[in-house]
Design a protein around this motif. Sequence first.
Motif, short mmCIF file in Angstrom:
data_model
loop_
_atom_site.label_atom_id
_atom_site.label_comp_id
_atom_site.label_asym_id
_atom_site.label_seq_id
_atom_site.Cartn_x
_atom_site.Cartn_y
_atom_site.Cartn_z
N GLN A 53 0.98 -1.16 0.19
CA GLN A 53 -0.10 -0.13 -0.22
C GLN A 53 0.79 1.17 -0.11
OE1 GLN A 53 -3.59 -0.16 2.67
NE2 GLN A 53 -2.48 -2.03 3.31
N GLN A 54 2.14 0.97 -0.47
CA GLN A 54 3.08 2.36 -0.53
C GLN A 54 3.55 2.84 0.89
OE1 GLN A 54 4.84 2.66 -3.32
NE2 GLN A 54 3.81 0.72 -3.78
N VAL A 55 3.12 2.07 1.90
CA VAL A 55 3.74 2.41 3.24
C VAL A 55 5.01 1.63 3.54
CG1 VAL A 55 3.22 2.85 5.56
CG2 VAL A 55 1.60 3.13 3.80
N ALA A 56 6.06 2.23 3.45
CA ALA A 56 7.54 1.54 3.98
C ALA A 56 7.44 1.11 5.41
CB ALA A 56 8.43 2.38 3.81
N LEU B 160 9.87 7.80 9.16
CA LEU B 160 11.01 7.32 9.23
C LEU B 160 11.71 6.93 7.81
CD1 LEU B 160 13.44 7.35 11.17
CD2 LEU B 160 12.71 4.71 11.51
N TYR B 161 11.09 5.97 7.17
CA TYR B 161 11.15 5.58 5.77
C TYR B 161 10.15 5.85 4.72
CZ TYR B 161 15.01 3.62 8.68
OH TYR B 161 16.01 3.20 9.58
N ARG B 162 10.64 5.75 3.53
CA ARG B 162 9.37 5.87 2.21
C ARG B 162 9.94 5.46 1.27
NH1 ARG B 162 12.43 10.58 2.51
NH2 ARG B 162 13.03 11.43 0.66
N PHE B 163 9.08 5.23 0.27
CA PHE B 163 9.43 4.75 -0.95
C PHE B 163 9.71 5.83 -1.85
CE2 PHE B 163 7.06 0.82 0.59
CZ PHE B 163 8.07 0.12 0.62
N VAL B 164 10.67 5.85 -2.75
CA VAL B 164 10.88 6.82 -3.71
C VAL B 164 11.60 6.16 -5.28
CG1 VAL B 164 11.44 8.46 -2.21
CG2 VAL B 164 13.26 7.08 -2.79
N PRO B 165 10.93 6.50 -6.21
CA PRO B 165 9.45 7.09 -6.19
C PRO B 165 8.40 6.32 -5.74
CG PRO B 165 10.13 6.44 -8.45
CD PRO B 165 11.25 6.13 -7.45
N ALA B 166 7.19 6.42 -5.59
CA ALA B 166 6.07 5.60 -4.97
C ALA B 166 5.72 4.63 -6.16
CB ALA B 166 5.05 6.46 -4.41
N ASN B 167 5.53 3.49 -5.77
CA ASN B 167 5.24 2.49 -6.62
C ASN B 167 3.65 2.33 -7.23
OD1 ASN B 167 4.81 0.30 -8.56
ND2 ASN B 167 5.29 -1.23 -6.88
N THR B 168 3.24 2.64 -8.52
CA THR B 168 1.99 2.74 -8.65
C THR B 168 1.30 1.47 -8.95
OG1 THR B 168 2.56 3.28 -11.09
CG2 THR B 168 2.07 5.16 -9.42
N ALA B 169 2.01 0.26 -9.00
CA ALA B 169 1.31 -1.06 -9.47
C ALA B 169 0.36 -1.30 -8.17
CB ALA B 169 2.61 -2.02 -9.35
N ARG C 263 12.93 1.31 -4.01
CA ARG C 263 13.95 2.07 -3.18
C ARG C 263 13.37 2.84 -2.08
NH1 ARG C 263 18.32 4.40 -6.50
NH2 ARG C 263 18.53 3.17 -8.50
N VAL C 264 14.28 2.70 -0.90
CA VAL C 264 13.69 3.13 0.33
C VAL C 264 14.57 4.33 0.75
CG1 VAL C 264 13.40 2.56 2.78
CG2 VAL C 264 12.77 1.00 1.02
N ALA C 265 14.02 5.44 1.17
CA ALA C 265 14.89 6.62 1.51
C ALA C 265 14.50 6.94 2.86
CB ALA C 265 14.59 7.78 0.57
N GLU D 212 22.93 10.35 8.39
CA GLU D 212 23.77 9.26 8.16
C GLU D 212 23.38 8.78 6.82
OE1 GLU D 212 27.12 6.77 8.57
OE2 GLU D 212 26.53 8.62 9.49
N ASN D 213 22.08 8.86 6.53
CA ASN D 213 21.50 8.00 5.23
C ASN D 213 21.29 9.13 4.27
OD1 ASN D 213 21.88 5.57 6.53
ND2 ASN D 213 19.54 5.55 7.27
#
Length: 286
Positions: A105-108, A113-122, A164-166, A173-174
Motif C-alpha cells: 500500500q506504499q507504506v514503507a 521514518l522511511y518512505r518509497f521513492v518514487p512511490a510504486n503505482t502498481a 527504493r527506500v529513503a 547518516e543516510n
Amino acid sequence: MQVTNSFNHPALERERAGWFECSCCPTNMTRLLPSVPGYMYAQRGCDVYVNLFINSMASLSINTKQVSIEQKNNYPWDGDLQFVITPAKGELNFALKVRIPGWAQQVAIPSDLYRFVPANTAPVQLFVNGTAVPLSMEKGYAVLQRNWKKGDVVTLKLPMDVQRVAANSKLTENAGKVALQRGPLMYCAEWADNNGRAANLILPAQASFTSSWAPAMLNGVMLLKSSANALQIHGSNVQTVTQPFVAIPYYAWANRGKGEMMLWLPEQIADVQIITQQTLANSQPK
C-alpha cells in the motif's frame, strides 16, 4: 588530508558467529513454531482473518459449520497468493478478510521514518474464481463477504516491483542513500557478488533491476541484478567504473566468509563516505 583506499576498514567487515555459549534461538523456535497457526489466522464471529501467507490448510467452525481454507503460494518470492475455500456442506456465508501488507500500500513503515521513492503505482489485484473484484479495504484488510461454496478460489496479486527506500531527512547518516526492497524483504549488497567489494558501490538513481531466482545460492534466494558504479582510489586519483550489481536478501548475508556488506547505498559519488587517515586514527581503541 590524505585519502586512502580504506573501504576495508574493520567496521565494514563482518562474519557470522558459529555459535554462542548462551543461545536463545533454539528455545525461541520451539515456542514460536507451535504459535504460528494462531498468528496466521484469527476469527471473530463470522469474520475470518488471514494474517500471514504460508502454504497451509486451516479448519474452522463458523456458526457450528465446518470450513477449510487452503493457502497456495510461493511467498515471499512470488506475490500471487491463492486461497481455496471449502465448506464441509453446501454453502456458507462469512467474511474473508485478507491482510494487505503496508509495503503493498506504499507504506514503507507506519511512520515517516522511511518512505518509497518514487512511490510504486502498481495496484493490488483481487480475484474470485478468476474474475476480478473491487478491492474493498477495512482497517488494512481486503474484505470478501459472500456465500462460499466448495472449491471457491480467491487470488490475491501483490506487486513485487523492486522499490527504493529513503530515510527521513533527519537521519543525516543516510542522506543521499537508498536501500532496496522487493516485496516484504530488504536487500543488501555483499562483497562475494560484487567483485569482492561492497563499500565502494554507487547505485545511480536511474538504475533498473531484474529479479533472478538462484536455487543453489544460500538455500535458494531471489537475486536483484542491475549495474552500479564502483569507486576506485589510486593514490590521489579517484575514478568510477561501471560493473554488474547483485543484491541478496538482507537476512542471508554473512554466510560466505568475512567481507563487506552494504544496506544503504549512495546514489552519487558526493555521498560516498570516504574514510580518511584521520578517521581511521580516531576509530582505533584508546
